[in-house]
Design a protein around this motif. Structure first.
Motif, mmCIF file in Angstrom:
data_model
loop_
_atom_site.group_PDB
_atom_site.id
_atom_site.type_symbol
_atom_site.label_atom_id
_atom_site.label_comp_id
_atom_site.label_asym_id
_atom_site.label_seq_id
_atom_site.Cartn_x
_atom_site.Cartn_y
_atom_site.Cartn_z
ATOM 1 N N PHE A 130 0.830 -1.200 0.000
ATOM 2 C CA PHE A 130 0.000 0.000 0.000
ATOM 3 C C PHE A 130 0.868 1.255 0.000
ATOM 4 C CE2 PHE A 130 -2.899 -3.197 1.597
ATOM 5 C CZ PHE A 130 -4.088 -2.857 0.979
ATOM 6 N N SER A 131 0.428 2.197 -0.771
ATOM 7 C CA SER A 131 1.089 3.504 -0.817
ATOM 8 C C SER A 131 0.075 4.537 -1.281
ATOM 9 C CB SER A 131 2.296 3.466 -1.756
ATOM 10 O OG SER A 131 1.874 3.173 -3.088
ATOM 11 N N GLU A 132 0.406 5.769 -1.068
ATOM 12 C CA GLU A 132 -0.487 6.845 -1.481
ATOM 13 C C GLU A 132 -0.050 7.372 -2.848
ATOM 14 O OE1 GLU A 132 -0.970 9.853 1.431
ATOM 15 O OE2 GLU A 132 -1.701 11.322 -0.009
ATOM 16 N N CYS A 166 -5.001 5.525 -1.183
ATOM 17 C CA CYS A 166 -4.045 4.613 -0.561
ATOM 18 C C CYS A 166 -4.428 3.190 -0.952
ATOM 19 C CB CYS A 166 -4.051 4.766 0.958
ATOM 20 S SG CYS A 166 -2.805 3.749 1.760
ATOM 21 N N ALA A 167 -3.614 2.534 -1.788
ATOM 22 C CA ALA A 167 -3.853 1.164 -2.255
ATOM 23 C C ALA A 167 -2.560 0.647 -2.855
ATOM 24 C CB ALA A 167 -4.997 1.124 -3.267
ATOM 25 N N ASP A 168 -2.601 -0.548 -3.391
ATOM 26 C CA ASP A 168 -1.456 -1.096 -4.111
ATOM 27 C C ASP A 168 -1.544 -0.596 -5.552
ATOM 28 O OD1 ASP A 168 0.344 -2.719 -5.591
ATOM 29 O OD2 ASP A 168 0.263 -4.249 -4.034
ATOM 30 N N ARG A 169 -0.694 0.352 -5.901
ATOM 31 C CA ARG A 169 -0.806 1.020 -7.198
ATOM 32 C C ARG A 169 -0.615 0.038 -8.353
ATOM 33 N NH1 ARG A 169 1.664 3.884 -11.283
ATOM 34 N NH2 ARG A 169 0.810 5.976 -11.697
ATOM 35 N N ASP A 170 0.374 -0.854 -8.240
ATOM 36 C CA ASP A 170 0.642 -1.783 -9.340
ATOM 37 C C ASP A 170 -0.531 -2.742 -9.544
ATOM 38 O OD1 ASP A 170 3.084 -0.612 -9.758
ATOM 39 O OD2 ASP A 170 4.179 -2.037 -8.493
#
Length: 754
Positions: free
Chosen positions: A450-452, A491-495
Motif C-alpha cells: 500500500f502507498s499513497e 491509498c492502495a497497491d498502485r501496481d
C-alpha cells in the motif's frame, strides 16, 4: 382368591368375604371418580358361566374391578375377582346388560391400563380394607377364616408383584442379560418352593434370526440345551452338568404349541406317555414327577421355555401360579429383546466408528494427495517462470530493439514480422504473468504494497497506455474523472490497481466492435470508497452466463473464444485482486447494448490521506550521454541490455565479476551502473554499498537487478544505495526508461528549490 376367568373354577370363600369384596369395589370406584359406573346385580345369567350368580363391577377411566359369585345359604361361595381390563371386557360382552349402559362402560375402559405399581397399591388398599372389617367381625368364625384366607392370597399376590417389579427394575437399569436371568430364576424358584427351575434355549431360534439378518445375537449361540438353572435343594442333581441333546429333543414336538404361547403341564403319568424312552429314563434318574413348561417368546419368535420341576411330590398348579410364571416369561422376553437391541446398537456403533475412522483416513490421504498436487503445481509454475519468461524476455527485448533502432534498413515486411514477434511475445508474457499471479493469490502468498498515489496520474497513464490499442480496433476510448480538488489521493497497491484497470479496459476494447465506445470513469462514492467504472458498447453478456465471468479458464461461449481469443484468466485475476483490497466487483450488461464493470475499493486506513496539492511538473533536460557499466554474469540478459543501451546511444562496458569491477568503475567514471545482485565473488548489494562509500562514486546512479523480493527485501536493497531496483526477468523497455529517468538532469533552478 383367583383372577376372574369365566370358564375356570372359582375360589371358595365365605359369604361375608364375598360381600366385603363387593363393598370395596363400590367404594373404591367412587373414590377414584365420582362419575364411575357402579353396577350390582343380584341374579344374572352370564353366557360363559355355568350358573346364575351375583356380581358388582366398578368402571372409570382410572379404575376397574369386578367381583362375581354364586352365594348359597350356609355354604362357601365360588368367588371370582379381577382388576384386569380384558376380564371386564369379556364379562361385559357376555353379560345381558342394556346396550347403552354396556357401551358406556366399555368406553370408560378404552385407554385404561393398570400398571404394576398401581395394582400393588390397589392390593394393599384391599388388604387394609379387609383387615379393618375383620377386626369388627371376630365373633363370626367363618368370616374370620375367610378374611385370613383372602389376606393370605393378597399377601402372596403382593409378593408376586414385588418380584415382577424387581425384574422390571433390573431390565430398565440395563443389567447384563446373564445376570438378570440368573437372579430371576433363583428368586422365582425360592418363591414358588420349586425343586428345580431351568431355562431351555432353542438353537433354531438363533439360526433363524441369523438367516433373516434381523439383528445380532446378544448371547452365545445355544445348542438345544439348558442354559440356566436354579435348585431348591443342593442335594438335587444338576441338569447343567449332565445334559445330552437327545434327552431334550422331545420339546421340539410341542414347538407349535409353544409358538402359540401355550403353557403345558406334564404329570408323572403324562411324562411316561409323552416322552421318548431315552427322555423318560433321563427324567426318572432326575426324579422329576411334575414338569411345567412356559414358552418365552421374543417379538413373536420362540426363544426358549421356562421349565419348572417338582421332584418330591406331584404338584397341582393353580391358575395364579401359572399366570405368575407366564408374567415372568414375558418380563424375560422384554429383557432379552432389550439385550438384542443393545447388542445391535453396539455393533452399529462399532461399524460407525470403523466407517468414521476409514473416512478420516480417506480424507487424510486425499489431503496428502492434494498437498502433493499443489506442490507439483508450484514446482511446475516455478519452472514456467524460469524456463519460459527468461527466453521470452530476450525475444521481446531484441524485437523491441530492432523496431526502435534497426541495424540497417528494414523492408516493410521485415518490420511487420518483427512487430508480430514482439506482439506475440508480449501476449504470451501477459498470460504467463496472469497464471503466476493467480497461483500466488490462491496459495495466499500475494502481499499488497500500500502507498499513497494520485488517481489522476494513474488514470492518465492507463488512458495513454490503452488509447493506441483502442484506435487500432476502431474504438473510441474516453476518460471521465469526477474528482474534486481534495479527492485525488488514494491509498492502495498502485501496481495491482493498474493491473485491474488494464484487464477491464483490455476486455472492453476487445469485445467492442469497430465504431464503438469504451469509457473509464473514476469517482468517490463516499469519503472512504472510490469507484472505478469501465463501460463499453460491445456485444454484452447474457444473464445466464454471467456466473462464468470470474471463473478461471472459462469463456462465455466457444464462438466468443474463437472470435476474440483469450484464456479466461484476466477477470478471474481481477476479482481476486479486488477482493484482496477488501473491495467488490460487479457487472451490469445487456446483450447487444454493452457492459459496465464497477469496482469499489475502500481507502486503506493505514495511509494518511492528508490532501496535499500536487507539485507542478518539472521540465526535465535530455538525458546525459556517457559510459554505462553493466556488471552481470548472465550472458543472455547481458547481451540484450548491451544491445539495447548501444542502440539508445550509450557506451556500454560489460563486466562479469563484482570484485574486479570496483577498480574499473573508479577508473571509467561512468554516468550509471547496472548491477546484478547475483555475482560471483561479491554480492551486488555489497558492491553497491562500497560504491556509495567512495568519494568519486557517491553520486553514481545505480540500478540493481534482483530476483523477486518482498517489500522488506526491496527496502534492504534501497538502503544499501540502489537508486532503482528491477526484478528478473528484466523488461527491456522498463530498464531503458529507468536509465533515462536516472540520467535526466534537472534545471539548476529546480534543483535549488528542492
Amino acid at each position: 382368591m383367583d383372577s376372574f376367568q369365566p370358564r375356570l373354577p372359582q375360589q371358595r370363600l365365605p359369604i361375608a368375604t364375598f360381600e366385603q369384596l363387593r363393598l370395596w369395589v363400590e367404594q373404591t370406584a367412587q373414590e377414584y371418580n365420582p362419575d364411575a359406573i357402579v353396577l350390582t346385580e343380584r341374579a344374572v345369567r352370564v353366557q360363559s358361566l355355568p350358573q346364575v350368580g351375583q356380581f358388582t363391577l366398578g368402571v372409570s377411566p382410572q379404575f376397574c374391578a369386578i367381583v362375581w359369585g354364586n352365594p348359597q345359604p350356609g355354604t362357601p361361595v365360588d368367588v371370582g375377582f379381577s382388576l384386569e381390563r380384558h376380564h371386564l371386557e369379556t364379562f361385559l360382552e357376555d353379560c345381558p346388560l342394556k346396550k347403552p349402559l354396556r357401551n358406556r362402560a366399555l368406553k370408560h375402559l378404552q385407554g385404561y391400563e393398570l400398571h404394576r405399581d398401581q395394582q400393588s397399591q390397589l392390593t394393599l388398599n384391599l388388604a387394609q380394607f379387609l383387615s379393618d372389617h375383620h377386626s369388627s367381625m371376630t365373633s363370626v368364625p367363618s368370616t374370620a377364616s375367610g378374611t385370613h384366607q383372602m389376606q393370605d392370597a393378597l399377601q402372596q399376590h403382593r409378593q408376586q408383584e414385588q418380584l415382577l417389579k424387581q425384574v422390571t427394575t433390573q431390565t430398565c437399569q440395563s443389567v447384563a442379560l446373564a445376570v438378570l436371568i440368573s437372579n430371576t430364576v433363583d428368586r422365582v424358584c425360592r418363591f414358588l418352593d420349586l425343586d428345580r427351575l431351568c431355562i431351555y434355549q432353542f438353537d433354531n431360534y438363533s439360526q433363524d434370526e441369523a438367516q433373516r439378518g434381523d439383528r445380532p445375537q446378544a448371547y452365545p449361540q445355544s445348542r438345544d440345551c439348558i442354559t440356566y438353572e436354579a435348585l431348591g435343594n443342593d442335594s438335587l442333581p444338576s441338569v447343567l452338568s449332565r445334559q445330552e441333546r437327545v434327552n431334550w429333543r422331545f420339546l421340539n414336538q410341542f414347538r407349535d404349541r409353544y409358538q402359540e404361547g401355550e403353557t403345558l403341564v406334564f404329570q408323572e403319568t403324562h411324562l411316561r406317555d409323552s416322552l421318548p424312552q431315552s427322555s423318560r429314563a433321563y427324567f426318572e434318574a432326575l426324579g422329576i414327577q411334575t414338569h411345567l413348561t412356559v414358552p418365552i417368546r421374543v417379538q413373536g419368535q420362540l426363544w426358549g421355555v421356562l421349565l419348572a420341576h417338582q421332584c418330591d411330590r406331584p404338584r397341582l398348579w393353580d391358575h395364579q401360579e401359572r399366570e405368575f410364571l407366564e408374567h415372568i416369561a414375558d418380563h424375560l422376553s422384554v429383557a432379552i429383546y432389550q439385550a438384542q437391541l443393545y447388542a445391535e446398537v453396539q455393533q452399529q456403533k462399532e461399524t460407525l466408528e470403523q466407517r468414521v475412522e476409514q473416512r478420516t483416513q480417506d480424507l487424510r490421504d486425499a489431503l496428502v494427495t492434494a498437498q502433493v498436487a499443489n506442490q507439483t503445481r508450484s514446482d511446475f509454475l516455478a519452472t514456467v517462470s524460469h524456463e519460459l519468461r527468461t527466453p521470452l524476455t530476450c525475444i521481446i527485448g531484441m524485437s523491441s530493439t530492432l523496431l526502435r533502432w534497426s541495424f540497417g534498413n528494414l523492408t516493410p515486411k521485415q518490420r511487420d514480422y518483427i512487430q508480430s514477434i514482439y506482439n506475440s511475445g508480449e501476449h504470451l508474457m501477459e498470460l504467463i504473468n496472469d497464471l503466476l499471479d493467480l497461483s500466488e493469490n490462491e496459495s495466499g502468498k500475494t502481499v499488497l504494497s500500500f502507498s499513497e498515489f494520485s488517481l489522476t496520474q494513474l488514470a492518465q497513464e492507463m488512458f495513454c497506455m490503452m488509447v493506441d490499442r483502442a484506435t487500432v480496433n476502431g474504438v473510441h476510448l474516453a476518460l471521465d474523472l469526477q474528482l474534486r480538488e481534495h479527492q485525488d489521493r488514494l491509498c492502495a497497491d498502485r501496481d495491482r490497481l493498474r493491473q485491474i484497470l488494464f484487464n477491464l479496459l483490455s476486455n472492453a476494447i476487445k469485445f467492442t466492435a469497430t465504431g464503438g465506445q469504451a469509457l473509464l470513469r473514476i469517482y468517490w462514492q463516499d469519503r472512504d470508497t472510490v469507484v472505478f467504472e469501465v463501460a463499453d458498447t460491445g456485444i454484452g453478456i447474457p444473464e445466464e452466463q454471467r456466473s462464468l465471468l470470474f471463473q478461471m479458464f472459462r469463456q462465455l461461449e466457444s464462438t466468443y473464444t474463437r472470435q476474440y481469443g483469450g484464456t479466461g484468466l484476466g477477470l478471474a485475476l481481477t476479482k481476486q485482486l479486488v477482493e484482496l483490497h477488501g473491495g467488490l466487483i460487479k457487472v451490469d450488461s445487456e446483450v447487444g447494448v454493452g457492459s459496465k464493470f464497477t469496482v469499489r475499493l475502500p481507502c486503506h486506513s493505514s495511509c494518511v490521506l492528508e490532501q496535499q496539492p500536487t507539485p507542478p511538473p518539472r521540465t526535465p533536460l535530455p538525458p546525459r550521454k556517457g559510459h554505462v557499466v553493466l556488471v552481470a554474469n548472465r550472458e543472455d540478459d547481458a547481451i540484450l541490455i548491451c544491445d539495447l543501451l548501444t542502440a539508445a546511444g550509450y557506451h556500454t562496458v560489460w563486466m562479469l565479476d563484482g570484485s574486479t569491477a570496483l577498480e574499473q568503475i573508479k577508473m571509467l567514471k561512468p554516468v550509471a551502473a547496472i548491477i546484478d545482485r547475483q555475482l560471483p565473488g561479491m554480492d551486488g548489494c555489497e558492491l553497491t554499498q562500497l560504491l556509495r562509500t567512495l568519494p568519486n562514486t557517491q553520486s553514481l546512479k545505480i540500478l540493481l537487478m534482483t530476483d523477486p523480493l518482498d517489500a522488506e527485501g526491496l527496502a534492504y536493497c534501497k538502503n544499501q544505495g540502489a537508486d532503482i531496483c528491477l526484478t528478473h526477468p528484466i523488461d527491456p523497455e522498463k530498464l531503458l526508461n529507468s536509465i533515462i529517468e536516472l540520467l535526466i538532469e534537472l534545471p539548476a533552478s529546480n534543483e535549488d528549490s528542492e
